[in-house]
Design an enzyme around this catalytic site. Structure first.
Site, mmCIF file in Angstrom:
data_model
loop_
_atom_site.group_PDB
_atom_site.id
_atom_site.type_symbol
_atom_site.label_atom_id
_atom_site.label_comp_id
_atom_site.label_asym_id
_atom_site.label_seq_id
_atom_site.Cartn_x
_atom_site.Cartn_y
_atom_site.Cartn_z
ATOM 1 N N ASP A 181 -7.290 14.978 29.740
ATOM 2 C CA ASP A 181 -8.721 15.124 30.019
ATOM 3 C C ASP A 181 -9.399 14.606 28.764
ATOM 4 O O ASP A 181 -9.446 15.303 27.746
ATOM 5 C CB ASP A 181 -9.087 16.586 30.268
ATOM 6 C CG ASP A 181 -10.561 16.731 30.645
ATOM 7 O OD1 ASP A 181 -11.408 16.047 30.027
ATOM 8 O OD2 ASP A 181 -10.871 17.522 31.549
ATOM 9 N N HIS A 182 -9.888 13.386 28.824
ATOM 10 C CA HIS A 182 -10.282 12.728 27.571
ATOM 11 C C HIS A 182 -11.446 13.425 26.863
ATOM 12 O O HIS A 182 -11.655 13.226 25.677
ATOM 13 C CB HIS A 182 -10.544 11.230 27.787
ATOM 14 C CG HIS A 182 -11.874 10.903 28.388
ATOM 15 N ND1 HIS A 182 -12.127 11.032 29.726
ATOM 16 C CD2 HIS A 182 -13.018 10.451 27.828
ATOM 17 C CE1 HIS A 182 -13.380 10.664 29.963
ATOM 18 N NE2 HIS A 182 -13.943 10.307 28.829
ATOM 19 N N HIS A 244 -13.800 17.694 33.221
ATOM 20 C CA HIS A 244 -14.549 17.633 31.960
ATOM 21 C C HIS A 244 -15.498 18.819 31.750
ATOM 22 O O HIS A 244 -15.503 19.438 30.696
ATOM 23 C CB HIS A 244 -15.349 16.331 31.875
ATOM 24 C CG HIS A 244 -14.525 15.092 32.096
ATOM 25 N ND1 HIS A 244 -13.220 14.971 31.677
ATOM 26 C CD2 HIS A 244 -14.826 13.918 32.703
ATOM 27 C CE1 HIS A 244 -12.766 13.775 32.000
ATOM 28 N NE2 HIS A 244 -13.716 13.115 32.623
HETATM 29 C C1 BG6 Z 1 -14.347 9.744 33.757
HETATM 30 C C2 BG6 Z 1 -14.997 9.685 35.110
HETATM 31 O O1 BG6 Z 1 -13.340 10.704 33.752
HETATM 32 O O2 BG6 Z 1 -15.303 10.066 32.778
HETATM 33 C C3 BG6 Z 1 -16.143 8.692 35.098
HETATM 34 O O3 BG6 Z 1 -14.054 9.317 36.091
HETATM 35 C C4 BG6 Z 1 -17.098 8.980 33.976
HETATM 36 O O4 BG6 Z 1 -16.825 8.712 36.352
HETATM 37 C C5 BG6 Z 1 -16.351 9.129 32.658
HETATM 38 O O5 BG6 Z 1 -18.021 7.915 33.895
HETATM 39 C C6 BG6 Z 1 -17.280 9.587 31.564
HETATM 40 O O6 BG6 Z 1 -16.617 9.531 30.335
HETATM 41 P P1 BG6 Z 1 -17.403 9.264 28.994
HETATM 42 O O7 BG6 Z 1 -16.370 9.393 27.933
HETATM 43 O O8 BG6 Z 1 -18.014 7.936 29.103
HETATM 44 O O9 BG6 Z 1 -18.461 10.348 28.926
#
Ligand code: BG6
Length: 491
Positions: A181-182, A244
């Site tokens: 989960d980045h 997230h």
């Molecule tokens: C991803 C989603 O996990 O996270 C995307 O699938 C989203 O829809 C993205 O745009 C958002 O990540 P960040 O790091 O740009 O906030």
């Protein structure tokens, strides 16, 4: 000790994630000397590719998406010679035997075994197929050295997530499975742990007695873009909230782990998820707002209505916006609403967490008091600020809220690594703290299942339309009442 070589295999090498995130992250780890001196990257995908052209495309990805901008020619050369394109159908035996030959040859040449990382940057339908391929060919069977990394979405509901966990659990040890989960790798998100548990000023106040409500908002400027094929079957609840936003909530709401140890931290997060109130369908309809964008303007650029985006059904009821009021029914939080919001095609990108404290019960001033507020900004700015009342200079006792600010820019000269850099390095180091354990993913699905089920039952009921380039439907603002007039916004 000896530094173990790394053999990284990326399945889905031609995909967006590889080009935008994985390769730029690996490249930056390389230039910052965080990769072991001996490493190799196998990029596997279905299409026939000329290796040189493939690498050129990866280089273009770094130049466009890396936090450091354009790659250095020399560095790139040094990095790129370790990249190999392997054409392979994930369904075919040869793909795995071929990969095995490569891995064996690499390890033989190094005269030692390597850490093997298999990154699943693929559509969900391939996860089990690739896992089975790795398992059958004994590519990933040393539980201290071999790891798989699985991207979200991890399942599409609780049952499929459980099934996937069981499937992987039969083939790999839990400690070999890195569910990514980045958001957990973002610098400002990792800092919340430090902020809460390395300081003692706020922690005593971090509960229902002093906190009025909490807002967690992840607004995105982007629309669905080219991802309609995936997104239309998913929607914001599955795409953002289940993972997230709930993870952000866990970090904000968790109790202090006894030590900074991965299992204890993950236990504390699971506990939060388990304490979240499960809604009945009627409660879902009252506490969870969904929206979908219509035509509008985002930063002066016209945005088509969601239903006219590429690969989106023209009758789609998929939500591109969710706002929810959740409660955590435990000692610490009983009665404190957590407001979660996320949406696409909003006016600006802005991820913020707001902790709003209660009014003092003891009022001695005539002026209206603005409650204290702690604002944790995750992106694009990284910042923590505390709003408090202060006397306006002059001859009267007049009050006005002011801010105490911490910005990374002012406090640090260090560069801020990308989430994927931090997380990939953790995988190589065998540190699972910031990854989702099987029970964590399932607990998160359990939280959203009543919402999934209710919306499935009433597909079009109270789907609020909002203009692209606005902050979403008014129903989402009404949801905040009586706690706040509107969602907090950085000005
Ligand atoms: C991803 C989603 O996990 O996270 C995307 O699938 C989203 O829809 C993205 O745009 C958002 O990540 P960040 O790091 O740009 O906030």
């Amino acid at each position: 000790g000896k530094i173990i070589p790394a053999a990284i295999t990326i399945f889905g090498a031609k995909g967006d994630l590889t080009k935008r995130k994985l390769i730029p992250a690996l490249y930056n780890l390389y230039t910052d000397k965080h990769l072991p001196p001996l490493f190799t990257i196998y990029c596997v995908d279905f299409l026939a590719e000329d290796e040189a052209a493939f690498k050129q495309d990866l280089l273009a990805g770094i130049n466009e998406f890396s936090r450091n901008g354009k790659a250095d020619e020399k560095e790139w050369e040094g990095f790129a010679k370790n990249i190999h394109y392997l054409q392979g159908d994930f369904l075919k035996t040869e793909t795995y035997t071929n990969l095995k030959d490569q891995l064996t040859a690499f390890e033989k040449k190094q005269k030692q075994s390597s850490t093997r990382v298999f990154y699943f940057a693929v559509a969900p339908r391939f996860i089990e197929i690739i896992a089975e391929g790795l398992y059958k060919h004994d590519l990933c069977n040393r539980d201290g050295l071999d790891r798989i990394v699985v991207e979200k979405p991890f399942g599409t509901d609780l049952d499929s997530a459980k099934k996937l966990n069981r499937f992987l659990g039969k083939r790999f040890a839990e400690k070999q499975i890195y569910r990514i989960d980045h958001y957990l790798g973002k610098e400002a998100v990792q800092n919340i742990m430090a902020f809460r548990f390395a300081n003692y000023v706020f922690e005593p106040l971090w509960n229902k007695k002093y906190i009025d409500h909490i807002q967690i908002s992840v607004a995105e400027e982007v629309g669905v873009g080219k991802r309609g094929g995936y997104y239309d079957g998913s929607g914001a609840l599955r795409d953002m909230v289940q993972n997230h936003l709930l993870q952000l909530l866990c970090i904000v709401a968790m109790d202090s782990p006894k030590f900074y140890k991965s299992e204890l931290i993950r236990d504390a997060k699971v506990k939060v998820l388990k304490d979240i109130r499960q809604y009945t369908p009627a409660q879902v309809l009252k506490n969870v707002i969904r929206g979908q964008y219509t035509a509008g303007n985002v930063h002066g650029t016209p945005r088509p209505p969601y239903r006219k985006e590429e690969h989106v059904l023209s009758t789609s009821n998929t939500e591109t916006f969710v706002a929810a009021r959740l409660f955590i029914d435990n000692e610490r939080w009983k009665g404190v609403p957590f407001f979660l919001r996320t949406g696409k095609s909003m006016p600006v990108q802005s991820s913020v967490i707001v902790i709003q404290f209660k009014d003092s019960p003891h009022k001695i001033f005539k002026d209206d008091i603005t409650p204290n507020r702690l604002i944790i900004s995750i992106q694009p700015e990284l910042e923590i600020s505390l709003l408090f009342e202060s006397k306006v200079p002059g001859l009267k006792m007049k009050l006005k809220p002011v801010e105490m600010d911490f910005t990374y820019q002012e406090s640090y000269t260090e560069t801020i690594p990308e989430a994927y850099e931090a997380l990939l390095l953790d995988v190589l180091d065998g540190n699972p703290t910031l990854f989702m354990r099987a029970d964590q993913v399932e607990a998160a699905w359990k939280v959203v299942m009543p919402i999934v089920d209710t919306w499935k039952k009433y597909p079009a009921k109270e789907l609020h339309l909002y203009k692209a380039g606005t902050w979403g439907p008014t129903a989402a603002t009404v949801l905040l009442k009586p706690y706040a007039k509107d969602w907090f916004r950085l000005s």
